[in-house]
Design a protein around this motif. Structure first.
Motif, PDB file in Angstrom:
ATOM      1  N   PRO A 286       0.945  -1.263  -0.324  1.00  0.00           N
ATOM      2  CA  PRO A 286       0.191   0.078   0.304  1.00  0.00           C
ATOM      3  C   PRO A 286       1.086   1.123   0.186  1.00  0.00           C
ATOM      4  O   PRO A 286       1.937   1.188   0.006  1.00  0.00           O
ATOM      5  CB  PRO A 286      -0.710  -0.653   1.608  1.00  0.00           C
ATOM      6  CG  PRO A 286       0.556  -0.942   1.975  1.00  0.00           C
ATOM      7  CD  PRO A 286       0.780  -2.022   1.062  1.00  0.00           C
ATOM      8  N   ALA A 287       0.266   2.350  -0.420  1.00  0.00           N
ATOM      9  CA  ALA A 287       1.318   3.729  -0.252  1.00  0.00           C
ATOM     10  C   ALA A 287       1.115   4.053   1.338  1.00  0.00           C
ATOM     11  O   ALA A 287       0.287   3.431   2.446  1.00  0.00           O
ATOM     12  CB  ALA A 287       0.136   4.839  -0.811  1.00  0.00           C
ATOM     13  N   GLY A 288       2.329   5.435   1.809  1.00  0.00           N
ATOM     14  CA  GLY A 288       1.786   5.081   2.882  1.00  0.00           C
ATOM     15  C   GLY A 288       3.336   5.255   3.909  1.00  0.00           C
ATOM     16  O   GLY A 288       3.676   6.066   4.773  1.00  0.00           O
ATOM     17  N   HIS A 289       4.913   4.477   3.052  1.00  0.00           N
ATOM     18  CA  HIS A 289       5.588   4.548   3.711  1.00  0.00           C
ATOM     19  C   HIS A 289       6.942   4.638   2.940  1.00  0.00           C
ATOM     20  O   HIS A 289       6.276   4.458   2.096  1.00  0.00           O
ATOM     21  CB  HIS A 289       5.333   2.563   4.991  1.00  0.00           C
ATOM     22  CG  HIS A 289       5.370   2.057   3.077  1.00  0.00           C
ATOM     23  ND1 HIS A 289       4.283   1.675   2.706  1.00  0.00           N
ATOM     24  CD2 HIS A 289       6.277   0.738   3.041  1.00  0.00           C
ATOM     25  CE1 HIS A 289       3.988   0.089   1.887  1.00  0.00           C
ATOM     26  NE2 HIS A 289       5.465   0.053   2.137  1.00  0.00           N
ATOM     27  N   THR A 290       7.998   4.245   3.737  1.00  0.00           N
ATOM     28  CA  THR A 290       9.421   4.795   3.002  1.00  0.00           C
ATOM     29  C   THR A 290      10.088   3.509   3.728  1.00  0.00           C
ATOM     30  O   THR A 290       9.019   2.606   3.741  1.00  0.00           O
ATOM     31  CB  THR A 290       9.719   5.460   3.163  1.00  0.00           C
ATOM     32  OG1 THR A 290       9.933   5.786   4.571  1.00  0.00           O
ATOM     33  CG2 THR A 290       8.886   6.667   3.022  1.00  0.00           C
TER      34      THR A 290
END
Length: 201
Positions: A96-100
């Motif tokens: 998913p989107a939203g982390h590194t």
């Protein structure tokens, strides 16, 4: 099962190499980047000069097949005992989107927020793996048949990557859980069939 869209990466060097395998197992990967859209990878990989190619991407609403199942993929790298590229079908689970990432570790990842997304990815991965095990008469509980990239490294048939063990345990799921879920899905479908077609002869 969600739809399987066929999007073969015919421009990739991997596809152009035209090497085939007799599938002996399935290797589960995750992309290692916060990108839930498989089309982003298809655009990036469907060209010459890219040294990676898997057989499919698992998204929350679909599965995108990118190589024929019996094509030799470029997904595992090489370990001390060889390469799962020669034996295993591969698929990437889109994150998913939203982390590194920092040093291979997810930074800013919220398991609670992403639980619904993970459950969809997981169920789709179970479905795909069960289908492939049926199609190629594979037993998911047999050692070395269904494994992730990290387990492939431990067995000496893949490069040193952490996926999916850097992600799935954050949702309380192990690869042993996954293998049992695949076997359960196959058994469930076999109950509706007179011939348990996935079993080895």
């Amino acid at each position: 099962m969600v739809p399987i869209e066929r999007r073969i990466l015919t421009k990739s060097d991997c596809y152009q190499a035209s090497r085939t395998i007799v599938p002996q197992g399935i290797m589960v990967h995750s992309t290692g980047v916060a990108q839930p859209d498989p089309e982003a990878f298809c655009r990036q990989w469907d060209r010459p000069g890219v040294d990676a190619c898997v057989h499919a991407f698992v998204a929350e609403d679909r599965i995108v097949q990118t190589l024929p199942w019996n094509w030799r993929g470029w997904h595992a790298g090489r370990g001390t005992l060889g390469s799962a590229n020669n034996t295993h079908i591969s698929f990437e689970c889109c994150e998913p989107a939203g982390h590194t990432y920092q040093g291979g570790t997810m930074i800013g990842y919220d398991p609670g927020k992403n639980q619904g997304y993970f459950e969809k990815i997981y169920e789709n991965a179970v479905d795909l793996c069960a289908k492939l095990c049926r199609d190629y008469a594979l037993d998911p509980l047999e050692p070395g048949v269904v494994l992730c990239h990290a387990e492939g490294f431990q067995r000496g048939i893949a490069s040193n990557h952490a996926d999916v063990l850097h992600w799935w345990p954050r949702h309380g799921v192990t690869m042993d859980d996954f293998r049992r879920a695949v076997r359960d899905r196959m058994e469930e479908e076999n109950r509706n069939s007179s011939t348990p077609c996935w079993r080895r002869p």
